[in-house]
Design a protein around this motif. Structure first.
Motif, PDB file in Angstrom:
ATOM      1  N   PHE A   1       0.835  -1.198   0.000  1.00  0.00           N
ATOM      2  CA  PHE A   1       0.000   0.000   0.000  1.00  0.00           C
ATOM      3  C   PHE A   1       0.875   1.256   0.000  1.00  0.00           C
ATOM      4  O   PHE A   1       0.677   2.170  -0.794  1.00  0.00           O
ATOM      5  CB  PHE A   1      -0.914  -0.015   1.230  1.00  0.00           C
ATOM      6  CG  PHE A   1      -1.848   1.156   1.303  1.00  0.00           C
ATOM      7  CD1 PHE A   1      -3.072   1.124   0.649  1.00  0.00           C
ATOM      8  CD2 PHE A   1      -1.501   2.289   2.018  1.00  0.00           C
ATOM      9  CE1 PHE A   1      -3.929   2.211   0.708  1.00  0.00           C
ATOM     10  CE2 PHE A   1      -2.364   3.386   2.073  1.00  0.00           C
ATOM     11  CZ  PHE A   1      -3.580   3.335   1.423  1.00  0.00           C
TER      12      PHE A   1
ATOM     13  N   MET B   1       1.168   3.994  -2.891  1.00  0.00           N
ATOM     14  CA  MET B   1       0.784   5.360  -2.580  1.00  0.00           C
ATOM     15  C   MET B   1       1.915   6.309  -2.958  1.00  0.00           C
ATOM     16  O   MET B   1       1.675   7.353  -3.564  1.00  0.00           O
ATOM     17  CB  MET B   1       0.479   5.464  -1.090  1.00  0.00           C
ATOM     18  CG  MET B   1      -0.145   6.747  -0.708  1.00  0.00           C
ATOM     19  SD  MET B   1      -0.642   6.669   1.001  1.00  0.00           S
ATOM     20  CE  MET B   1       0.907   6.866   1.801  1.00  0.00           C
TER      21      MET B   1
ATOM     22  N   ASP C   1      -8.884  10.829  -0.659  1.00  0.00           N
ATOM     23  CA  ASP C   1      -9.235   9.403  -0.658  1.00  0.00           C
ATOM     24  C   ASP C   1      -8.408   8.639   0.377  1.00  0.00           C
ATOM     25  O   ASP C   1      -8.932   7.784   1.095  1.00  0.00           O
ATOM     26  CB  ASP C   1      -8.997   8.786  -2.047  1.00  0.00           C
ATOM     27  CG  ASP C   1     -10.177   9.023  -2.978  1.00  0.00           C
ATOM     28  OD1 ASP C   1     -11.171   9.625  -2.526  1.00  0.00           O
ATOM     29  OD2 ASP C   1     -10.100   8.615  -4.147  1.00  0.00           O
ATOM     30  N   ILE C   2      -7.106   8.943   0.436  1.00  0.00           N
ATOM     31  CA  ILE C   2      -6.242   8.234   1.385  1.00  0.00           C
ATOM     32  C   ILE C   2      -6.685   8.525   2.823  1.00  0.00           C
ATOM     33  O   ILE C   2      -6.737   7.628   3.662  1.00  0.00           O
ATOM     34  CB  ILE C   2      -4.757   8.605   1.157  1.00  0.00           C
ATOM     35  CG1 ILE C   2      -4.280   7.997  -0.171  1.00  0.00           C
ATOM     36  CG2 ILE C   2      -3.881   8.111   2.309  1.00  0.00           C
ATOM     37  CD1 ILE C   2      -2.937   8.503  -0.637  1.00  0.00           C
TER      38      ILE C   2
ATOM     39  N   LEU D   1      -9.866   6.584   3.459  1.00  0.00           N
ATOM     40  CA  LEU D   1      -9.589   5.154   3.593  1.00  0.00           C
ATOM     41  C   LEU D   1      -8.949   4.861   4.943  1.00  0.00           C
ATOM     42  O   LEU D   1      -9.337   3.913   5.633  1.00  0.00           O
ATOM     43  CB  LEU D   1      -8.678   4.692   2.456  1.00  0.00           C
ATOM     44  CG  LEU D   1      -8.444   3.194   2.395  1.00  0.00           C
ATOM     45  CD1 LEU D   1      -9.737   2.465   2.086  1.00  0.00           C
ATOM     46  CD2 LEU D   1      -7.397   2.847   1.349  1.00  0.00           C
TER      47      LEU D   1
ATOM     48  N   PRO E   1      -7.489  -1.624  -2.206  1.00  0.00           N
ATOM     49  CA  PRO E   1      -6.931  -0.305  -2.512  1.00  0.00           C
ATOM     50  C   PRO E   1      -5.930  -0.355  -3.663  1.00  0.00           C
ATOM     51  O   PRO E   1      -5.120  -1.276  -3.725  1.00  0.00           O
ATOM     52  CB  PRO E   1      -6.219   0.098  -1.221  1.00  0.00           C
ATOM     53  CG  PRO E   1      -6.840  -0.722  -0.149  1.00  0.00           C
ATOM     54  CD  PRO E   1      -7.315  -1.981  -0.788  1.00  0.00           C
ATOM     55  N   PHE E   2      -6.013   0.612  -4.555  1.00  0.00           N
ATOM     56  CA  PHE E   2      -5.096   0.826  -5.682  1.00  0.00           C
ATOM     57  C   PHE E   2      -5.214  -0.204  -6.791  1.00  0.00           C
ATOM     58  O   PHE E   2      -4.461  -0.160  -7.749  1.00  0.00           O
ATOM     59  CB  PHE E   2      -3.626   0.901  -5.227  1.00  0.00           C
ATOM     60  CG  PHE E   2      -3.332   2.110  -4.398  1.00  0.00           C
ATOM     61  CD1 PHE E   2      -3.468   3.386  -4.932  1.00  0.00           C
ATOM     62  CD2 PHE E   2      -2.939   1.988  -3.082  1.00  0.00           C
ATOM     63  CE1 PHE E   2      -3.201   4.510  -4.162  1.00  0.00           C
ATOM     64  CE2 PHE E   2      -2.672   3.102  -2.302  1.00  0.00           C
ATOM     65  CZ  PHE E   2      -2.806   4.366  -2.852  1.00  0.00           C
TER      66      PHE E   2
ATOM     67  N   THR F   1      -8.023   7.049  -8.958  1.00  0.00           N
ATOM     68  CA  THR F   1      -7.035   6.764  -7.914  1.00  0.00           C
ATOM     69  C   THR F   1      -6.959   5.282  -7.561  1.00  0.00           C
ATOM     70  O   THR F   1      -5.999   4.849  -6.931  1.00  0.00           O
ATOM     71  CB  THR F   1      -7.391   7.520  -6.615  1.00  0.00           C
ATOM     72  OG1 THR F   1      -8.650   7.031  -6.136  1.00  0.00           O
ATOM     73  CG2 THR F   1      -7.491   9.013  -6.843  1.00  0.00           C
TER      74      THR F   1
ATOM     75  N   LEU G   1      -8.910   3.980  -5.448  1.00  0.00           N
ATOM     76  CA  LEU G   1      -9.299   3.886  -4.037  1.00  0.00           C
ATOM     77  C   LEU G   1     -10.811   3.948  -3.828  1.00  0.00           C
ATOM     78  O   LEU G   1     -11.318   3.585  -2.766  1.00  0.00           O
ATOM     79  CB  LEU G   1      -8.645   5.019  -3.239  1.00  0.00           C
ATOM     80  CG  LEU G   1      -7.130   4.951  -3.103  1.00  0.00           C
ATOM     81  CD1 LEU G   1      -6.594   6.186  -2.395  1.00  0.00           C
ATOM     82  CD2 LEU G   1      -6.726   3.694  -2.337  1.00  0.00           C
TER      83      LEU G   1
ATOM     84  N   ALA H   1     -12.592   0.692  -2.774  1.00  0.00           N
ATOM     85  CA  ALA H   1     -12.134   0.257  -1.443  1.00  0.00           C
ATOM     86  C   ALA H   1     -12.858   1.082  -0.377  1.00  0.00           C
ATOM     87  O   ALA H   1     -13.348   0.533   0.621  1.00  0.00           O
ATOM     88  CB  ALA H   1     -10.620   0.432  -1.334  1.00  0.00           C
ATOM     89  N   ILE H   2     -12.956   2.380  -0.618  1.00  0.00           N
ATOM     90  CA  ILE H   2     -13.636   3.259   0.340  1.00  0.00           C
ATOM     91  C   ILE H   2     -15.129   2.940   0.385  1.00  0.00           C
ATOM     92  O   ILE H   2     -15.719   2.807   1.464  1.00  0.00           O
ATOM     93  CB  ILE H   2     -13.412   4.742  -0.031  1.00  0.00           C
ATOM     94  CG1 ILE H   2     -11.930   5.094   0.116  1.00  0.00           C
ATOM     95  CG2 ILE H   2     -14.261   5.668   0.832  1.00  0.00           C
ATOM     96  CD1 ILE H   2     -11.558   6.445  -0.459  1.00  0.00           C
TER      97      ILE H   2
END
Ligand code: ADP
Length: 276
Positions: free
Chosen positions: A38, A42, A91-92, A95, A210-211, A225, A227, A230-231
């Motif tokens: 991750f 990122m 987003d990060i 998350l 994620p990703f 992104t 993401l 995942a979110i």
């Protein structure tokens, strides 16, 4: 004299413990691997737009642009890289909040039809630009109000409908609301169905990690992104629901949000006819 007696039972339980320990170690290893993957991802995602910003500001600062139009193109790249970075960072943050269980979700009065309608109104211009159909349908009767978190539901819907429009070139997107009363509490299903490129069978579950992007060549064209899903899934789960997907490559995908409704006692029911 003075020896230690270990019974067979003890040995069995020692063995059992060491098996448990191995299992725990494996789980920790895989969690650590996921974490370092991750972080690596990122860093890569941040470095690319950051390099564009630094590179193009340097060109402008040294007066290396050919003409005004060239400089304007550089500025546009700097601006879109900055916008992408901001989206990525938001987003990060989201998350990490849901992962840490720090994302507060509410269970308040929320009108799912009205909310889906608003999201479609807001996003509809993208459908028009691509000449895609974007419809909202009620299947059977649905409650006018459920107990949920309207801001989070809006976020999930915006992500799913946005993706559906992004990955569809012909046909369109249908958002269907239906009530599933087989369980108690009842569940409201919101299906976002598109006639787009679809997702390979072996990637349908992974796109919620994620990703993960199903096809990097496609995504370089579409941006994003990696993401959003995942979110969305984590948010829905924090609300006691879920987001799942089915897809046929080349034909389209359906992303389904399931939400528990809370008590439906005394709640007004709506059908498609009442909403026309
Ligand atoms: P992003 O869209 O920012 O890349 P998401 O987490 O929202 O990130 O989606 C992850 C990936 O799942 C996308 O990159 C795409 O490959 C795939 N995907 C999501 N929605 C769809 C869809 N409706 N049709 C086809 N592929 C999709």
């Amino acid at each position: 004299p003075g020896g230690v007696l270990i019974s067979l039972d003890d040995i069995t339980s020692i063995e059992q413990n060491s098996i448990e320990l191995e299992k725990a170690k494996d789980a920790a290893d895989s969690a650590n691997r996921a974490k370092s993957d991750f972080l690596a991802n990122m860093s890569h995602e941040i470095r690319t737009p950051m390099n564009a910003i630094l590179g193009f500001t340097e060109i402008l600062r040294r007066g290396y642009s050919r003409d005004g139009a060239d400089a304007a193109r550089h500025l546009a790249t700097i601006h879109s890289s900055g916008t992408h970075l901001l989206a990525l960072i938001n987003d990060i943050l989201d998350l990490s909040k849901v992962e840490a269980g720090r994302m507060e979700v509410e269970a308040i009065d929320c009108q799912p039809y009205a909310l889906a309608h608003q999201v479609i109104q807001a996003i509809g211009v993208r459908a028009k630009e691509k000449n895609l159909q974007l419809d909202l349908v009620v299947d059977g009767r649905i409650p006018e109000t459920i107990q949920s978190d309207p801001a989070r539901l809006r976020q999930i819907l915006t992500n799913l409908i946005g993706n559906a429009l992004k990955f569809t070139e012909h046909g369109g997107v249908t958002v269907t609301l239906a009530l599933d009363t087989r369980n108690d509490p009842a569940a409201l299903r919101i299906d976002v169905h598109d006639t787009g490129i679809g997702i390979a069978q072996n990637k349908v579950d992974q796109v919620f990690d994620p990703f993960v992007q199903a096809d990097s060549s496609v995504n370089r064209r579409f941006g994003g992104t990696g993401l959003g899903l995942a979110i969305s899934r984590r948010l829905a789960r924090a609300m006691g629901g879920d987001v799942t997907a089915t897809s046929v490559p080349g034909e389209g995908s359906t992303f389904s949000i399931a939400l528990t409704t809370g008590s439906l006692e005394g709640v007004r029911l709506l059908d498609d006819a009442a909403l026309q």
